[in-house]
Scaffold this motif. Sequence first.
Motif, short mmCIF file in Angstrom:
data_model
loop_
_atom_site.label_atom_id
_atom_site.label_comp_id
_atom_site.label_asym_id
_atom_site.label_seq_id
_atom_site.Cartn_x
_atom_site.Cartn_y
_atom_site.Cartn_z
N ARG A 71 1.32 -1.22 -0.04
CA ARG A 71 0.10 -0.47 -0.26
C ARG A 71 0.60 1.18 -0.16
O ARG A 71 0.64 2.50 -0.99
CB ARG A 71 -0.90 -0.13 1.39
N GLN A 72 1.38 1.27 1.14
CA GLN A 72 2.46 2.53 0.66
C GLN A 72 3.31 2.80 -0.42
O GLN A 72 3.87 4.02 -0.71
CB GLN A 72 4.43 2.39 1.85
N VAL A 73 3.89 1.52 -1.57
CA VAL A 73 4.41 1.46 -2.36
C VAL A 73 3.65 2.53 -3.25
O VAL A 73 4.02 3.00 -4.12
CB VAL A 73 4.60 0.37 -2.60
N SER A 74 2.72 2.00 -3.66
CA SER A 74 1.32 2.01 -4.10
C SER A 74 1.33 3.26 -4.15
O SER A 74 1.15 4.11 -5.19
CB SER A 74 0.23 0.85 -4.36
N THR A 75 1.10 3.66 -3.41
CA THR A 75 0.51 5.17 -2.81
C THR A 75 1.88 6.34 -3.38
O THR A 75 1.34 7.13 -4.06
CB THR A 75 0.01 5.38 -1.42
N THR A 76 2.71 5.67 -3.34
CA THR A 76 4.09 6.88 -3.25
C THR A 76 3.87 6.16 -5.14
O THR A 76 4.40 7.99 -5.50
CB THR A 76 4.89 6.24 -2.52
N ILE A 77 4.12 5.37 -5.57
CA ILE A 77 4.03 5.87 -7.06
C ILE A 77 2.61 6.72 -7.10
O ILE A 77 2.78 7.12 -8.34
CB ILE A 77 3.34 4.27 -7.59
N ASN A 78 1.78 6.61 -7.58
CA ASN A 78 0.36 7.50 -7.71
C ASN A 78 0.62 9.11 -7.07
O ASN A 78 0.14 9.69 -7.97
CB ASN A 78 -1.03 6.87 -6.92
N GLN A 79 1.56 9.34 -6.12
CA GLN A 79 1.35 10.44 -5.75
C GLN A 79 3.11 11.67 -6.42
O GLN A 79 3.37 12.32 -6.41
CB GLN A 79 2.39 10.91 -4.22
N GLY A 80 3.15 9.41 -7.03
CA GLY A 80 4.43 10.67 -8.37
C GLY A 80 6.05 10.26 -8.42
O GLY A 80 6.39 10.32 -9.22
N GLY A 119 11.13 -3.04 -8.65
CA GLY A 119 10.45 -4.39 -8.06
C GLY A 119 8.85 -3.11 -8.22
O GLY A 119 8.47 -2.65 -8.94
N GLY A 120 7.97 -3.19 -6.56
CA GLY A 120 6.80 -2.62 -6.71
C GLY A 120 5.40 -3.01 -6.72
O GLY A 120 4.33 -2.62 -6.91
N GLU A 121 5.68 -4.43 -7.47
CA GLU A 121 4.41 -5.43 -8.11
C GLU A 121 4.62 -6.60 -7.44
O GLU A 121 5.14 -6.88 -6.69
CB GLU A 121 4.82 -5.64 -9.37
N MET A 122 2.86 -6.58 -6.79
CA MET A 122 2.93 -7.85 -5.66
C MET A 122 3.55 -8.74 -6.62
O MET A 122 2.71 -9.99 -7.49
CB MET A 122 1.08 -7.93 -4.85
N PRO A 123 4.33 -10.12 -5.28
CA PRO A 123 4.31 -11.28 -6.59
C PRO A 123 2.89 -12.29 -6.36
O PRO A 123 2.87 -12.50 -5.03
CB PRO A 123 5.63 -11.81 -6.39
N GLU A 124 3.21 -12.78 -7.13
CA GLU A 124 2.63 -14.71 -7.61
C GLU A 124 3.09 -15.42 -6.44
O GLU A 124 4.45 -15.15 -6.64
CB GLU A 124 1.92 -14.64 -8.84
N GLY A 125 2.25 -16.52 -5.68
CA GLY A 125 2.98 -17.51 -5.32
C GLY A 125 2.69 -18.05 -4.08
O GLY A 125 1.90 -16.78 -3.31
N SER A 126 3.07 -19.04 -3.26
CA SER A 126 3.35 -19.13 -1.59
C SER A 126 4.54 -18.11 -0.94
O SER A 126 5.42 -17.82 -1.64
CB SER A 126 3.47 -20.68 -1.29
N GLY A 127 3.90 -17.73 0.08
CA GLY A 127 4.59 -17.08 0.48
C GLY A 127 4.69 -15.87 0.21
O GLY A 127 3.55 -14.98 0.21
N PHE A 128 4.95 -14.94 1.79
CA PHE A 128 5.39 -13.32 1.84
C PHE A 128 5.75 -12.53 1.05
O PHE A 128 6.54 -11.99 1.84
CB PHE A 128 4.53 -13.28 3.44
N PHE A 129 6.89 -13.06 -0.18
CA PHE A 129 7.86 -12.10 -0.79
C PHE A 129 7.35 -11.02 -1.12
O PHE A 129 6.24 -10.76 -1.45
CB PHE A 129 8.49 -13.47 -1.90
#
Length: 458
Positions: free
Chosen positions: A318-327, A333-343
């Motif tokens: 959320r912090q990353v996405s909001t910051t990108i939207n703010q300019g 990076g910056g994208e939520m990965p797929e798959g198991s675990g919390f990477f």
Amino acid sequence: MLIATNPTTGESIHAYPPMDENELSQAIERSQEVFQSWKTTGFAQRAAMLKKVAELMRADRERLARLMTIEMGKPINESYGELEKSAWCAEHYAEFGEQYLSPVDLPSDAAHSYVQHLPLGSILGVLPWNAPFWLAFRFAAPALMAGNVCLMKHDEHVPKCAIAIAELFDQACNRLDLPAGIVQNLPIHREQVAQVIKSEVVQAVSLTGSSAAGSAVASLAASQIKPAVLELGGSDPSIVLADADISKAAETLAISRIINAGQSCIAAKRLIVEASVYDEFISKLKSHLEKLKVGDPSLPETQVGPIAREDLRDALHRQVSTTINQGARCLLGGEMPEGSGFFYPVTLLVDVTPKMQASCEETFGPIAVVMKADSAQEALEIANDTPYGLAASIWTSDTQKGIEMANQIEAGQVAINGIVKTDPRLPSGGIKRSGYGRELGPHGILEFVNVQQVWIGA
């Protein structure tokens, strides 16, 4: 139930029932009984115990390291390093604790007047998950060397680490014919902490955690007129001036940002760079970050493991996405990965300004945030524009300039041309919403003692 989840797989691995009210009361009462015996031991006995704990920890290195890796996702090589640092902390206070606590003669109208440092009793340590062994030893080693006993409320997501820590102290005491129970593990929910703080047995509280947790614990401790030491969050600035060694700064700050997958209060979180070297620094930082290997933390080649919990990863994204939207620009990076675990991928955000989310809030993950400053003075103003004040670093070829800037940095710890780190020999702690009091060094052991004045007439 206290449930631990393996962040690498997302699967639950342990479930423990918390202590009920009666069990918790018995543990607290036991600490009082143990204190009556422990406080009569001499420094030599306490030092022998701490040295034995360090020895036992090193002998069981592989098992203990993997507990951390499984329960909170720390890369295995970092887990080994944390155990060694914890052993060093125990040995440091074994060697220097008596010196730190030695009586101090002070002149007065007495024939002889001095100050001595006496133990308080049972000290409660409320600990987080991100460095399970190091933070426990940072709290316990000086407290025990001073003659106190410890009640340890560890984070419920690292239950086996907590059990293992308490067992190490019991094993050491049993081998040296010293009282067991000088460190007791309290497997309890956070809602039960109030019962412990309110107990007449407990004399002081140490907490490492969020500012919200610190505020709650400090308020309760104050209501009971009990001292507290708080090591809380940070939005640590790193100022890179135009005359700095840019290659060294970029390499070191990349490491500082991603240690423990960026889940460290003293990690470099806002990289503030003078405009004339801004692009060069970003290019070199990106080169270091994009080479990092994210993956299974049990493998020795892994440099960045998972985020410890799913909710923490969601908040980070959320912090990353909001910051990108703010300019801000996202270069990695910056994208939520797929798959198991919390990477979460190593992420580089640049052109961040002070009002953007990643600057206003503490980011607890492998997120590098780069900000531009037109001058050293503006860099300093940006650095101090935060409610936090834990740690900072300054990069410059002019050491005297760095020293002068350190005097103006609002933080409890400043590194000049080096990585910010904790060291058993040096005090650590923050100001503003990063907490108060100090741990480690000679200052840390003096936090939980009775500084008793003795006046002797002729």
